[in-house]
Motif scaffolding. Structure first.
Motif, PDB file in Angstrom:
ATOM      1  N   TYR A  54       0.836  -1.200   0.000  1.00  0.00           N
ATOM      2  CA  TYR A  54       0.000   0.000   0.000  1.00  0.00           C
ATOM      3  C   TYR A  54       0.875   1.256   0.000  1.00  0.00           C
ATOM      4  CZ  TYR A  54      -3.568   3.361   1.469  1.00  0.00           C
ATOM      5  OH  TYR A  54      -4.413   4.436   1.538  1.00  0.00           O
ATOM      6  N   VAL A  55       1.921   1.248   0.826  1.00  0.00           N
ATOM      7  CA  VAL A  55       2.832   2.394   0.904  1.00  0.00           C
ATOM      8  C   VAL A  55       3.568   2.573  -0.422  1.00  0.00           C
ATOM      9  CG1 VAL A  55       4.826   3.380   2.097  1.00  0.00           C
ATOM     10  CG2 VAL A  55       3.095   2.111   3.395  1.00  0.00           C
ATOM     11  N   ARG A  56       3.994   1.465  -1.009  1.00  0.00           N
ATOM     12  CA  ARG A  56       4.697   1.538  -2.301  1.00  0.00           C
ATOM     13  C   ARG A  56       3.808   2.224  -3.349  1.00  0.00           C
ATOM     14  NH1 ARG A  56       8.799  -1.639  -4.482  1.00  0.00           N
ATOM     15  NH2 ARG A  56       8.490  -3.263  -2.916  1.00  0.00           N
ATOM     16  N   GLU A  57       2.529   1.834  -3.392  1.00  0.00           N
ATOM     17  CA  GLU A  57       1.630   2.352  -4.413  1.00  0.00           C
ATOM     18  C   GLU A  57       1.153   3.769  -4.109  1.00  0.00           C
ATOM     19  OE1 GLU A  57      -0.217   2.661  -7.863  1.00  0.00           O
ATOM     20  OE2 GLU A  57       1.040   0.954  -7.270  1.00  0.00           O
ATOM     21  N   ASN A  58       0.767   4.023  -2.844  1.00  0.00           N
ATOM     22  CA  ASN A  58       0.089   5.280  -2.518  1.00  0.00           C
ATOM     23  C   ASN A  58       1.012   6.396  -2.043  1.00  0.00           C
ATOM     24  OD1 ASN A  58      -3.000   4.679  -2.686  1.00  0.00           O
ATOM     25  ND2 ASN A  58      -2.050   2.878  -1.759  1.00  0.00           N
ATOM     26  N   PHE A  59       2.232   6.040  -1.632  1.00  0.00           N
ATOM     27  CA  PHE A  59       3.202   7.082  -1.284  1.00  0.00           C
ATOM     28  C   PHE A  59       4.246   7.201  -2.389  1.00  0.00           C
ATOM     29  CE2 PHE A  59       7.231   8.402   0.785  1.00  0.00           C
ATOM     30  CZ  PHE A  59       6.859   9.692   1.133  1.00  0.00           C
ATOM     31  N   LEU A 118      12.944   4.575  -6.859  1.00  0.00           N
ATOM     32  CA  LEU A 118      13.857   4.511  -5.712  1.00  0.00           C
ATOM     33  C   LEU A 118      13.659   3.244  -4.881  1.00  0.00           C
ATOM     34  CD1 LEU A 118      13.858   8.176  -4.291  1.00  0.00           C
ATOM     35  CD2 LEU A 118      15.769   6.982  -5.370  1.00  0.00           C
ATOM     36  N   VAL A 119      12.420   2.738  -4.822  1.00  0.00           N
ATOM     37  CA  VAL A 119      12.123   1.597  -3.948  1.00  0.00           C
ATOM     38  C   VAL A 119      11.924   0.297  -4.719  1.00  0.00           C
ATOM     39  CG1 VAL A 119      11.168   3.027  -2.103  1.00  0.00           C
ATOM     40  CG2 VAL A 119       9.649   2.175  -3.905  1.00  0.00           C
ATOM     41  N   GLU A 120      12.319   0.265  -5.981  1.00  0.00           N
ATOM     42  CA  GLU A 120      12.127  -0.943  -6.792  1.00  0.00           C
ATOM     43  C   GLU A 120      12.796  -2.164  -6.174  1.00  0.00           C
ATOM     44  OE1 GLU A 120      13.506  -0.079 -10.714  1.00  0.00           O
ATOM     45  OE2 GLU A 120      11.529   0.578 -11.420  1.00  0.00           O
ATOM     46  N   GLY A 121      13.957  -1.979  -5.581  1.00  0.00           N
ATOM     47  CA  GLY A 121      14.679  -3.118  -5.028  1.00  0.00           C
ATOM     48  C   GLY A 121      14.349  -3.442  -3.583  1.00  0.00           C
ATOM     49  N   MET A 122      13.375  -2.759  -3.013  1.00  0.00           N
ATOM     50  CA  MET A 122      13.019  -2.975  -1.604  1.00  0.00           C
ATOM     51  C   MET A 122      11.838  -3.937  -1.477  1.00  0.00           C
ATOM     52  SD  MET A 122      13.399   0.893  -0.045  1.00  0.00           S
ATOM     53  CE  MET A 122      13.068   0.360   1.642  1.00  0.00           C
ATOM     54  N   THR A 123      11.867  -4.753  -0.434  1.00  0.00           N
ATOM     55  CA  THR A 123      10.743  -5.650  -0.159  1.00  0.00           C
ATOM     56  C   THR A 123       9.602  -4.850   0.471  1.00  0.00           C
ATOM     57  OG1 THR A 123      11.444  -6.195   2.090  1.00  0.00           O
ATOM     58  CG2 THR A 123      12.378  -7.525   0.291  1.00  0.00           C
ATOM     59  N   GLU A 124       8.416  -5.467   0.504  1.00  0.00           N
ATOM     60  CA  GLU A 124       7.270  -4.809   1.133  1.00  0.00           C
ATOM     61  C   GLU A 124       7.552  -4.557   2.619  1.00  0.00           C
ATOM     62  OE1 GLU A 124       5.281  -3.864  -1.040  1.00  0.00           O
ATOM     63  OE2 GLU A 124       5.914  -5.216  -2.621  1.00  0.00           O
ATOM     64  N   HIS A 125       8.218  -5.499   3.277  1.00  0.00           N
ATOM     65  CA  HIS A 125       8.534  -5.322   4.702  1.00  0.00           C
ATOM     66  C   HIS A 125       9.498  -4.157   4.910  1.00  0.00           C
ATOM     67  CE1 HIS A 125       9.273  -6.233   8.894  1.00  0.00           C
ATOM     68  NE2 HIS A 125      10.570  -6.204   8.643  1.00  0.00           N
ATOM     69  N   GLN A 126      10.506  -4.031   4.055  1.00  0.00           N
ATOM     70  CA  GLN A 126      11.455  -2.917   4.177  1.00  0.00           C
ATOM     71  C   GLN A 126      10.752  -1.573   3.991  1.00  0.00           C
ATOM     72  OE1 GLN A 126      14.203  -4.344   1.164  1.00  0.00           O
ATOM     73  NE2 GLN A 126      15.817  -4.639   2.712  1.00  0.00           N
TER      74      GLN A 126
END
Length: 200
Positions: A148-153, A163-171
Motif C-alpha cells: 500500500y505504501v509503495r503504491e500510494n506514497f 527509488l524503492v524498486e529493489g526494496m521488499t514490502e517489509h522494508q
C-alpha cells in the motif's frame, strides 16, 4: 521543571517557560552558590510551542546564554483546539524561530532506514513528496501494508517509485519517522547535550 529531570506539563506553554527559568536559576546557583550546571531536558509538545509564552521566552535563554538547557519538541500529531499544522511546516517555522534566537537546532524527523533513499534522491523528488504529504496520510501508511505504501506514497511520482524498486514490502513498511527511531532520537539528544556555547 523539577531539578532532577524533565518537565511534564499540559499544553499551555508553561513547560518551555518553566524549563527556561529553571535553567536560568541553575545558572545563577552555579555562578554564586554551587554547581548545578548539569543540562536539564524539557520536552514541549507541538501544541505547546504554539503558545506565546513558549516562543516569547526563548529570547530569555538566548540573552542569558543558557547552554544548560535542551528542548526536545515532540510532534505527536495531536491537538485539542484546532487543526494540526503540517509537520514540515512546523519544523521550518520552529527552526527559524529558534535559530533566530541563537539556539543550536538538531532536526530528527526520519529514521535511519531513509538515509540511502535520501542519498539517492538526486533531484529532490522524495523530499518534495515528504513535504507535501499530510500527517494524516503518514498515520494511514503505518496502518497499511508495504505494498500500500509503495503504491500510494512512492507510486505518486515515477522517480520515487523507482527509488524503492529493489526494496521488499517489509522494508518499505519498516521505514520510520525519526520520533519512532529511538537510537536516532537518542543520538540527537546526545549531540545536543554535548554542544556547548548555545542553547540546544
Amino acid at each position: 521543571m523539577n531539578t532532577s529531570g524533565s518537565s511534564r506539563t499540559v499544553s499551555m506553554g508553561l513547560g518551555p517557560l518553566n524549563a527556561i527559568y529553571q535553567a536560568r536559576y541553575n545558572r545563577y546557583c552555579t555562578t554564586r552558590l554551587k554547581d548545578t550546571s548539569q543540562p536539564r531536558l524539557g520536552v514541549p509538545r507541538r501544541r505547546e510551542m504554539d503558545e506565546v509564552e513558549s516562543l516569547g521566552a526563548i529570547g530569555v535563554a538566548a540573552r542569558e546564554e543558557l547552554d544548560n538547557l535542551t528542548f526536545v519538541i515532540n510532534c505527536n500529531l495531536q491537538r485539542l483546539d484546532g487543526p494540526v499544522r503540517a509537520t514540515a511546516r512546523s519544523f521550518r517555522r520552529w527552526r527559524r524561530f529558534f535559530r533566530g534566537a541563537g539556539w543550536n537546532v538538531i532536526k530528527v524527523v526520519w529514521g535511519r532506514e531513509w538515509d540511502p533513499l535520501l542519498a539517492a534522491d538526486s533531484d529532490g523528488a522524495l523530499v518534495n513528496l515528504m513535504n507535501v504529504t499530510p500527517d494524516g496520510d503518514y498515520q494511514t501508511y503505518k496502518g497499511e501494508s508495504g505494498a500500500y505504501v509503495r503504491e500510494n506514497f512512492f507510486g505518486r511520482d515515477p522517480r520515487t517509485r523507482k527509488l524503492v524498486e529493489g526494496m521488499t514490502e517489509h522494508q518499505i513498511w519498516n521505514l520510520k519517522r525519526g520520533g519512532h527511531d529511538y537510537p536516532e532520537a537518542v543520538r540527537g539528544v546526545q549531540a545536543a547535550t554535548e554542544h556547548t556555547g548555545q542553547r540546544r
